[in-house]
Write a protein that holds these residues in place. Structure first.
Motif, mmCIF file in Angstrom:
data_model
loop_
_atom_site.group_PDB
_atom_site.id
_atom_site.type_symbol
_atom_site.label_atom_id
_atom_site.label_comp_id
_atom_site.label_asym_id
_atom_site.label_seq_id
_atom_site.Cartn_x
_atom_site.Cartn_y
_atom_site.Cartn_z
ATOM 1 N N VAL A 59 0.845 -1.191 0.000
ATOM 2 C CA VAL A 59 0.000 0.000 0.000
ATOM 3 C C VAL A 59 0.881 1.241 0.000
ATOM 4 C CG1 VAL A 59 -1.991 -1.078 1.130
ATOM 5 C CG2 VAL A 59 -0.147 -0.146 2.530
ATOM 6 N N GLY A 60 0.342 2.328 -0.548
ATOM 7 C CA GLY A 60 1.100 3.574 -0.567
ATOM 8 C C GLY A 60 0.475 4.577 -1.502
ATOM 9 N N ASN A 61 1.273 5.178 -2.374
ATOM 10 C CA ASN A 61 0.734 6.146 -3.315
ATOM 11 C C ASN A 61 1.560 6.177 -4.586
ATOM 12 O OD1 ASN A 61 2.479 8.841 -3.503
ATOM 13 N ND2 ASN A 61 2.687 7.974 -1.450
ATOM 14 N N VAL A 67 -2.824 4.185 -3.259
ATOM 15 C CA VAL A 67 -3.026 3.001 -4.088
ATOM 16 C C VAL A 67 -2.681 1.755 -3.289
ATOM 17 C CG1 VAL A 67 -2.603 4.188 -6.280
ATOM 18 C CG2 VAL A 67 -0.676 3.216 -4.996
ATOM 19 N N ARG A 68 -3.060 0.620 -3.884
ATOM 20 C CA ARG A 68 -2.669 -0.672 -3.343
ATOM 21 C C ARG A 68 -2.431 -1.612 -4.516
ATOM 22 N NH1 ARG A 68 -7.054 -4.850 -3.985
ATOM 23 N NH2 ARG A 68 -8.950 -3.647 -4.482
ATOM 24 N N SER A 109 5.372 4.520 -4.106
ATOM 25 C CA SER A 109 6.043 4.692 -2.826
ATOM 26 C C SER A 109 5.134 4.128 -1.756
ATOM 27 C CB SER A 109 6.309 6.177 -2.565
ATOM 28 O OG SER A 109 6.944 6.369 -1.324
ATOM 29 N N GLY A 110 5.665 3.324 -0.867
ATOM 30 C CA GLY A 110 4.758 2.743 0.115
ATOM 31 C C GLY A 110 5.408 1.819 1.102
ATOM 32 N N ARG A 111 4.578 0.944 1.608
ATOM 33 C CA ARG A 111 4.996 -0.034 2.598
ATOM 34 C C ARG A 111 4.562 -1.423 2.170
ATOM 35 N NH1 ARG A 111 3.494 3.197 8.251
ATOM 36 N NH2 ARG A 111 5.429 4.399 8.314
ATOM 37 N N ALA A 135 -6.544 4.232 6.753
ATOM 38 C CA ALA A 135 -6.133 4.219 8.150
ATOM 39 C C ALA A 135 -5.215 3.017 8.320
ATOM 40 C CB ALA A 135 -7.349 4.107 9.059
ATOM 41 N N TYR A 136 -3.939 3.288 8.488
ATOM 42 C CA TYR A 136 -2.937 2.230 8.566
ATOM 43 C C TYR A 136 -2.925 1.592 9.959
ATOM 44 C CZ TYR A 136 -0.629 3.233 4.097
ATOM 45 O OH TYR A 136 -0.329 3.366 2.769
#
Length: 386
Positions: A59-61, A67-68, A109-111, A135-136
């Motif tokens: 997930v990220g942007n 986005v995911r 960019s994300g996790r 909401a992470y």
């Protein structure tokens, strides 16, 4: 060079409920986009959980929206309509039945979250601008719906410039993760010593003032979040901060950055520097030091930001008073005082190469578990043995 602080500087859509927002440096197309990206391998060497009980979330942007990534390798925007009847999305990517799982990581960019023994609950919400956001998980908040799930994450930006990634303990530590990045070089980050997870828990439990940061066998919480939840003393570092401010009322503090050398003195509660630019800092609180924020906020401006980062690192590492020329680059000098960020020390002690992201400015002088490659061909995330 992109560091974690520029990589994670601030997401326009706003990540809800995390210690850090994910910056949008990647270029991607909105809508349903087939990922033409980097091979991502997920290896489960935890020794504690079968592949069938491990779930991955990417997930990220993409620079314009949150986005995911789907199990099929598609880059899709987050949508409030993705919430199910329970009020949460199900963005889980299951692992292969056995062996290594190979996915495609698009430019974004994300996790990369890993959840063990149960799924994570990401809630899609609208931010203040009416855009969809997530909401992470906030594993340091006992009321968070993911508090009972064993989980952790790695962070990355993959764009036209290459891959920039790190493991992190900035918010908490739970699952041992390691990254292998193959490209122009073959690099690793996050590898822990044998038995490190148990030693992290036991070592932290035995340090005065830090024991309450250990949450059963689930995770250890970073002291900044512990401070906010009543698990860590709000004034823990105050005597050390006072000592430093007192010391530099009568002598110079020199801080060298890429911009040059700044010379500082304290007057009142202000530490003011002259040099390449005039910058000043009010005396920080313990929370400011632990979060590397507040009076130590580091804008990406090439002047104030680097000085703030070096000050924050020196206070976390307990070298500011003893070393009037910063940054301190000898790790043997770190964490030698009673009042220091011993949470970060424990994380560094556990790492095979001594590198970890125990606090947000841990990249100062190159001690973070961060790697990058301008020509990446593969990335591998491994759940290493517990």
């Amino acid at each position: 060079m992109i560091t974690r602080r520029t990589l994670l500087g601030g997401l326009a859509a706003g990540v809800v409920g995390t210690g850090f927002a994910l910056a949008g440096h990647a270029s991607g197309a909105p809508g349903r986009t087939k990922a033409a990206g980097l091979p991502l391998e997920i290896a489960n060497d935890s020794g504690e959980f079968q592949n069938s009980s491990v779930y991955v979330y990417i997930v990220g942007n993409d620079g314009t929206q949150q986005v995911r990534v789907t199990p099929e390798g598609e880059l899709k925007p987050v949508a409030v309509s993705d919430n199910g009847s329970d009020g949460f999305t199900d963005y889980a990517i299951p692992l292969a039945a056995s062996g290594t799982t190979t996915l495609t990581l698009p430019k974004m960019s994300g996790r990369i979250y890993t959840a063990l023994g149960g799924k994570l609950k990401f809630k899609a919400v609208e931010d203040g601008n009416g855009k969809a956001a997530l909401a992470y998980p906030a594993g340091w908040v006992d009321s968070d719906p993911n508090y009972g799930v064993l989980h952790d994450c790695a962070e990355f930006t993959y764009n036209d410039g290459g891959m920039y990634c790190n493991t992190t303990m900035v918010d908490m530590f739970s699952v041992p993760l390691a990254i292998q990045l193959t490209g122009a070089k073959d690099q690793t980050a996050g590898l822990l010593k044998d038995g490190a997870r148990a030693k992290i828990f036991s070592d932290l439990a035995g340090i005065e003032g830090f024991g309450d940061l250990v949450v059963d066998d689930k995770r250890v919480i970073a002291p900044g979040h512990g401070l906010d939840s009543g698990r860590f003393a709000k004034d823990y570092l105050a005597p050390a901060i006072d000592e430093a401010w007192s010391a530099y009322a009568s002598k110079d503090l020199k801080v060298t950055t890429n911009a040059g050398t700044f010379t500082g003195r304290v007057a009142g509660d202000k530490l003011s520097f002259t040099g390449p630019a005039s910058v000043s800092f009010s005396k920080p609180s313990t929370r400011d030091v632990l979060f590397c924020d507040g009076t130590l906020a580091a804008p990406n401006d090439g002047t104030t930001g680097p000085v703030a980062a070096i000050l924050g690192a020196a206070l976390n590492r307990a070298t500011l008073t003893s070393h009037p020329e910063q940054p301190t680059t000898d790790p043997a000098a770190f964490y030698q005082q009673r009042l220091a960020n011993h949470y970060a020390k424990v994380m560094h002690d556990a790492a095979q190469d001594g590198k970890a992201y125990g606090f947000a400015f841990d990249d100062v002088a190159g001690f973070a578990s961060y790697i990058e490659d301008g020509a990446p061909s593969r990335i591998r995330l491994t759940l290493t043995p517990f």
